[in-house]
Motif scaffolding. Structure first.
Motif, PDB file in Angstrom:
ATOM      1  N   ILE A 234       7.278 109.850   3.731  1.00  0.00           N
ATOM      2  CA  ILE A 234       6.405 109.215   2.741  1.00  0.00           C
ATOM      3  C   ILE A 234       6.414 107.704   2.916  1.00  0.00           C
ATOM      4  CG2 ILE A 234       6.090 108.770   0.277  1.00  0.00           C
ATOM      5  CD1 ILE A 234       7.222 111.655  -0.166  1.00  0.00           C
ATOM      6  N   LEU A 235       7.603 107.130   3.081  1.00  0.00           N
ATOM      7  CA  LEU A 235       7.703 105.680   3.240  1.00  0.00           C
ATOM      8  C   LEU A 235       6.998 105.204   4.508  1.00  0.00           C
ATOM      9  CD1 LEU A 235      11.396 105.098   2.113  1.00  0.00           C
ATOM     10  CD2 LEU A 235       9.345 104.233   0.975  1.00  0.00           C
ATOM     11  N   ARG A 236       7.189 105.949   5.608  1.00  0.00           N
ATOM     12  CA  ARG A 236       6.548 105.555   6.869  1.00  0.00           C
ATOM     13  C   ARG A 236       5.035 105.725   6.798  1.00  0.00           C
ATOM     14  NH1 ARG A 236       9.395 105.236  11.684  1.00  0.00           N
ATOM     15  NH2 ARG A 236       7.816 106.395  12.848  1.00  0.00           N
ATOM     16  N   GLY A 237       4.579 106.631   5.972  1.00  0.00           N
ATOM     17  CA  GLY A 237       3.142 106.880   5.852  1.00  0.00           C
ATOM     18  C   GLY A 237       2.452 105.981   4.843  1.00  0.00           C
ATOM     19  N   ALA A 238       3.211 105.102   4.217  1.00  0.00           N
ATOM     20  CA  ALA A 238       2.640 104.202   3.215  1.00  0.00           C
ATOM     21  C   ALA A 238       2.947 102.752   3.597  1.00  0.00           C
ATOM     22  CB  ALA A 238       3.211 104.528   1.839  1.00  0.00           C
ATOM     23  N   PRO A 239       2.224 102.191   4.566  1.00  0.00           N
ATOM     24  CA  PRO A 239       2.517 100.820   5.054  1.00  0.00           C
ATOM     25  C   PRO A 239       1.996  99.763   4.083  1.00  0.00           C
ATOM     26  CG  PRO A 239       0.621 101.721   6.197  1.00  0.00           C
ATOM     27  CD  PRO A 239       1.118 102.812   5.291  1.00  0.00           C
ATOM     28  N   VAL A 240       2.677  99.672   2.943  1.00  0.00           N
ATOM     29  CA  VAL A 240       2.219  98.779   1.883  1.00  0.00           C
ATOM     30  C   VAL A 240       2.133  97.332   2.364  1.00  0.00           C
ATOM     31  CG1 VAL A 240       2.746  97.899  -0.421  1.00  0.00           C
ATOM     32  CG2 VAL A 240       3.095 100.312   0.100  1.00  0.00           C
ATOM     33  N   ALA A 241       3.123  96.904   3.155  1.00  0.00           N
ATOM     34  CA  ALA A 241       3.120  95.514   3.636  1.00  0.00           C
ATOM     35  C   ALA A 241       1.860  95.213   4.454  1.00  0.00           C
ATOM     36  CB  ALA A 241       4.375  95.250   4.458  1.00  0.00           C
ATOM     37  N   ASP A 242       1.433  96.185   5.267  1.00  0.00           N
ATOM     38  CA  ASP A 242       0.219  95.982   6.066  1.00  0.00           C
ATOM     39  C   ASP A 242      -1.002  95.844   5.162  1.00  0.00           C
ATOM     40  OD1 ASP A 242       1.788  96.173   8.294  1.00  0.00           O
ATOM     41  OD2 ASP A 242       1.239  98.257   8.747  1.00  0.00           O
ATOM     42  N   TRP A 243      -1.073  96.691   4.162  1.00  0.00           N
ATOM     43  CA  TRP A 243      -2.219  96.624   3.239  1.00  0.00           C
ATOM     44  C   TRP A 243      -2.212  95.304   2.468  1.00  0.00           C
ATOM     45  CZ3 TRP A 243      -0.670 102.109   1.272  1.00  0.00           C
ATOM     46  CH2 TRP A 243      -1.051 103.062   2.213  1.00  0.00           C
ATOM     47  N   GLN A 244      -1.019  94.898   2.007  1.00  0.00           N
ATOM     48  CA  GLN A 244      -0.937  93.633   1.286  1.00  0.00           C
ATOM     49  C   GLN A 244      -1.362  92.474   2.173  1.00  0.00           C
ATOM     50  OE1 GLN A 244       3.179  93.887   0.113  1.00  0.00           O
ATOM     51  NE2 GLN A 244       2.686  94.552  -1.985  1.00  0.00           N
ATOM     52  N   GLY A 245      -0.963  92.552   3.459  1.00  0.00           N
ATOM     53  CA  GLY A 245      -1.337  91.506   4.400  1.00  0.00           C
ATOM     54  C   GLY A 245      -2.836  91.429   4.597  1.00  0.00           C
ATOM     55  N   SER A 246      -3.484  92.583   4.680  1.00  0.00           N
ATOM     56  CA  SER A 246      -4.931  92.586   4.873  1.00  0.00           C
ATOM     57  C   SER A 246      -5.675  92.065   3.649  1.00  0.00           C
ATOM     58  CB  SER A 246      -5.411  93.996   5.216  1.00  0.00           C
ATOM     59  OG  SER A 246      -5.252  94.878   4.116  1.00  0.00           O
ATOM     60  N   LEU A 247      -5.121  92.299   2.467  1.00  0.00           N
ATOM     61  CA  LEU A 247      -5.759  91.833   1.241  1.00  0.00           C
ATOM     62  C   LEU A 247      -5.617  90.328   1.058  1.00  0.00           C
ATOM     63  CD1 LEU A 247      -4.687  94.691  -1.194  1.00  0.00           C
ATOM     64  CD2 LEU A 247      -6.982  94.250  -0.306  1.00  0.00           C
ATOM     65  N   SER A 248      -4.535  89.761   1.625  1.00  0.00           N
ATOM     66  CA  SER A 248      -4.322  88.313   1.479  1.00  0.00           C
ATOM     67  C   SER A 248      -4.944  87.520   2.622  1.00  0.00           C
ATOM     68  CB  SER A 248      -2.818  88.016   1.411  1.00  0.00           C
ATOM     69  OG  SER A 248      -2.189  88.412   2.611  1.00  0.00           O
ATOM     70  N   ASP A 249      -5.462  88.226   3.637  1.00  0.00           N
ATOM     71  CA  ASP A 249      -6.076  87.563   4.783  1.00  0.00           C
ATOM     72  C   ASP A 249      -7.442  87.002   4.369  1.00  0.00           C
ATOM     73  OD1 ASP A 249      -7.200  86.772   7.166  1.00  0.00           O
ATOM     74  OD2 ASP A 249      -6.461  88.514   8.291  1.00  0.00           O
ATOM     75  N   PRO A 250      -7.647  85.705   4.490  1.00  0.00           N
ATOM     76  CA  PRO A 250      -8.944  85.128   4.062  1.00  0.00           C
ATOM     77  C   PRO A 250     -10.128  85.647   4.848  1.00  0.00           C
ATOM     78  CG  PRO A 250      -7.633  83.528   5.321  1.00  0.00           C
ATOM     79  CD  PRO A 250      -6.747  84.694   5.020  1.00  0.00           C
ATOM     80  N   LYS A 251      -9.872  86.209   6.029  1.00  0.00           N
ATOM     81  CA  LYS A 251     -10.966  86.756   6.814  1.00  0.00           C
ATOM     82  C   LYS A 251     -11.460  88.061   6.217  1.00  0.00           C
ATOM     83  CE  LYS A 251      -9.302  84.673  11.112  1.00  0.00           C
ATOM     84  NZ  LYS A 251      -8.854  84.931  12.525  1.00  0.00           N
TER      85      LYS A 251
END
Length: 251
Positions: A234-251
């Motif tokens: 479950i933890l490996r299938g939920a890459p929260v850090a990646d999603w958070q990074g994409s949401l904070s990316d100004p692009k």
């Protein structure tokens, strides 16, 4: 069913995972993933007798060989899991050949051994004739001794030589802690693990992290691999850090 013991004794490679969340749907997903066996972690996860029974029932219906990692080696604990129809017992902290023989005695019917009840799942709820059930005894149930203390590591060959012991399972985390280490990848622990995995007389195996390369352990002699758990999947299938990074990316 009950193929695990025969596969271990035949030298087959068996791939499993730990089951820590007591819900049948999780087992259904693990069966769909293709594991050979699932280990109910009744030592470290919230499994009581009812949850173990439900898990074994569900696993058998799904075609999984269900192993139970028990919290202890008491005869009463062993009896309950045997009656429920487990395909294997993984017993923690086995340190001597004498302890292994006592566990085997608790798995078998007869004087000083396991109490008989003919209306259990293991006995076909009374449909299996008494002589047939007694004759089968624990014949289809694998005994896997967990080697996770310095004393057990020292006595691994003696434990493997006990007739009826089907497997040795290296618990690297506890072995490291018991040896004064804080890393189960420590070189001394790795060396001890490889030595135990090469022990003749029984199948050998170990828990591996989900990201770990199994090849070296297989080359050392391991045939039973318990990789990760439902929690790690479950933890490996939920890459929260990646999603958070994409949401904070100004692009």
């Amino acid at each position: 069913m009950m193929r695990l013991r025969h596969r271990l004794n035949a030298g087959d490679t068996v791939l499993g995972t730990f089951y820590k969340t007591p819900h049948p749907m999780i087992l259904e997903i693990l069966a769909m993933a293709g594991f050979d066996t699932v280990v109910i972690d009744a030592e470290h996860a919230p499994f009581g007798r009812a949850e173990i029974d439900t898990a074994i029932l569900t696993g058998r219906a799904l075609g999984l060989d269900m192993v139970v990692r028990l919290p202890d080696d008491r005869p009463a604990t062993i009896l309950q899991v045997m009656d429920a129809g487990a395909a294997g017992l993984l017993i923690p902290h086995v340190n001597t050949a004498g302890q292994a023989r006592a566990i085997l005695s608790a798995m078998r019917y007869g004087a000083g051994g396991r109490g008989f009840a003919g209306t259990t799942r293991a006995a076909g709820y009374g449909k299996r004739p008494l002589h047939e059930h007694l004759g089968a005894d624990r014949g289809d149930v694998a005994l896997i001794c967990q080697i996770e203390d310095p004393e057990g590591a020292e006595n691994a060959a003696d434990i493997a030589s006990v007739e009826g012991v089907d497997g040795l399972f290296v618990g690297r985390a506890d072995l490291a802690v018991g040896s004064g280490k804080d890393d189960f990848f420590d070189p001394e622990i790795a060396q001890a693990t490889a030595r135990i995995l090469g022990t003749p007389g029984a199948a050998t195996g170990l828990y591996c992290a989900a990201h770990e390369d199994l090849a070296a352990h297989h080359a050392a002699g391991a045939r039973l691999f318990v990789v990760g758990s439902d929690h790690t999947a479950i933890l490996r299938g939920a890459p929260v850090a990646d999603w958070q990074g994409s949401l904070s990316d100004p692009k």
